[in-house]
Design a protein around this motif. Structure first.
Motif, PDB file in Angstrom:
ATOM      1  N   ASN A   1      53.863  48.198  40.896  1.00  8.34           N
ATOM      2  CA  ASN A   1      52.857  48.818  40.020  1.00  8.34           C
ATOM      3  C   ASN A   1      51.509  48.105  40.070  1.00  8.34           C
ATOM      4  OD1 ASN A   1      54.530  50.897  38.966  1.00  8.34           O
ATOM      5  ND2 ASN A   1      55.525  49.378  37.672  1.00  8.34           N
TER       6      ASN A   1
ATOM      7  N   LYS B   1      55.298  49.544  31.435  1.00 10.38           N
ATOM      8  CA  LYS B   1      55.882  49.303  32.758  1.00 10.38           C
ATOM      9  C   LYS B   1      55.054  48.343  33.589  1.00 10.38           C
ATOM     10  CE  LYS B   1      54.144  53.261  35.299  1.00 10.38           C
ATOM     11  NZ  LYS B   1      53.930  53.137  36.701  1.00 10.38           N
ATOM     12  N   VAL B   2      53.741  48.364  33.446  1.00 11.49           N
ATOM     13  CA  VAL B   2      52.918  47.409  34.193  1.00 11.49           C
ATOM     14  C   VAL B   2      53.126  45.989  33.659  1.00 11.49           C
ATOM     15  CG1 VAL B   2      50.537  46.688  34.657  1.00 11.49           C
ATOM     16  CG2 VAL B   2      51.197  49.064  34.971  1.00 11.49           C
TER      17      VAL B   2
ATOM     18  N   HIS C   1      55.197  59.962  43.675  1.00 11.32           N
ATOM     19  CA  HIS C   1      53.859  60.321  43.215  1.00 11.32           C
ATOM     20  C   HIS C   1      53.538  61.789  43.520  1.00 11.32           C
ATOM     21  CE1 HIS C   1      52.550  56.291  42.080  1.00 11.32           C
ATOM     22  NE2 HIS C   1      53.217  55.858  43.137  1.00 11.32           N
TER      23      HIS C   1
ATOM     24  N   CYS D   1      50.843  45.149  39.763  1.00 16.78           N
ATOM     25  CA  CYS D   1      50.761  44.261  38.604  1.00 16.78           C
ATOM     26  C   CYS D   1      50.237  42.867  38.938  1.00 16.78           C
ATOM     27  CB  CYS D   1      52.111  44.166  37.909  1.00 16.78           C
ATOM     28  SG  CYS D   1      53.376  43.370  38.877  1.00 16.78           S
TER      29      CYS D   1
ATOM     30  N   VAL E   1      52.878  53.634  30.717  1.00 21.20           N
ATOM     31  CA  VAL E   1      52.210  52.921  31.809  1.00 21.20           C
ATOM     32  C   VAL E   1      51.939  51.474  31.420  1.00 21.20           C
ATOM     33  CG1 VAL E   1      50.057  52.776  33.128  1.00 21.20           C
ATOM     34  CG2 VAL E   1      51.234  54.964  32.917  1.00 21.20           C
TER      35      VAL E   1
ATOM     36  N   SER F   1      56.517  44.832  34.743  1.00 17.63           N
ATOM     37  CA  SER F   1      56.497  44.543  36.177  1.00 17.63           C
ATOM     38  C   SER F   1      55.874  43.177  36.457  1.00 17.63           C
ATOM     39  CB  SER F   1      55.722  45.616  36.944  1.00 17.63           C
ATOM     40  OG  SER F   1      56.353  46.859  36.825  1.00 17.63           O
TER      41      SER F   1
ATOM     42  N   TRP G   1      43.231  52.401  35.095  1.00 17.82           N
ATOM     43  CA  TRP G   1      44.386  53.270  35.310  1.00 17.82           C
ATOM     44  C   TRP G   1      44.430  54.353  34.235  1.00 17.82           C
ATOM     45  CZ3 TRP G   1      49.298  50.561  37.381  1.00 17.82           C
ATOM     46  CH2 TRP G   1      50.210  51.491  37.840  1.00 17.82           C
TER      47      TRP G   1
END
Length: 150
Positions: free
Chosen positions: A92, A51-52, A21, A94, A48, A55, A126
């Motif tokens: 993440n 990937k969320v 990060h 999730c 994003v 995840s 987000w």
């Protein structure tokens, strides 16, 4: 917000990998070597979101490597602090926000919503934060030639 780094079950490798990060944004600006337009933000939204969702689908909330001797009492609490027995994954965010996040605006899982509703709440917040960072920091830095300073 980063108290998870001090949890007893957090392994050194988890602490090390969270540093992405700090270095990915300057690296991204350097690699682009151009002014970042709105297309870069749109791509970020897509990445994003994907990937969320992946995840959530592919990663369990936690895994328990071995059964603790005591399924209910203090043994269970001790097992949750031992990374050899219990691994808190929540990649993440999730599955839930970390328990140390106390900002009321971010409390999106207090009512134990179904997965799709939790993800909706997580992603729009987000993306709002990403947009503010993009408009307030990344795009202006790319216009002044921040990449040439690195």
């Amino acid at each position: 917000v980063m108290k998870y780094l001090t949890w007893s079950q957090t392994l050194w490798i988890d602490r090390l990998t969270c540093t992405h990060h700090l270095w990915t944004m300057p690296l991204f600006i350097y690699a682009s070597n151009n002014e970042l337009g709105l297309d870069a933000f749109k791509l970020s939204v897509c990445i994003v979101t994907i990937k969320v969702c992946l995840s959530r689908w592919l990663t369990p909330h936690c895994i328990q490597a071995t059964k603790s001797k005591d399924d209910g009492g203090s043994g269970a609490a001790e097992a949750k602090s031992d990374p050899q027995i219990y691994r808190y994954l929540n990649v993440n965010l999730c599955h839930e926000l970390w328990r140390d996040i106390t900002f009321s605006f971010l409390q999106i899982s207090q009512d134990k919503p179904p997965g799709w509703l939790y993800l909706w709440r997580l992603l729009w917040r987000w993306q709002l934060f990403n947009y503010l960072v993009f408009v307030g920091i990344l795009s202006p830095l790319s216009r002044i030639g921040f990449a040439s300073l690195l």
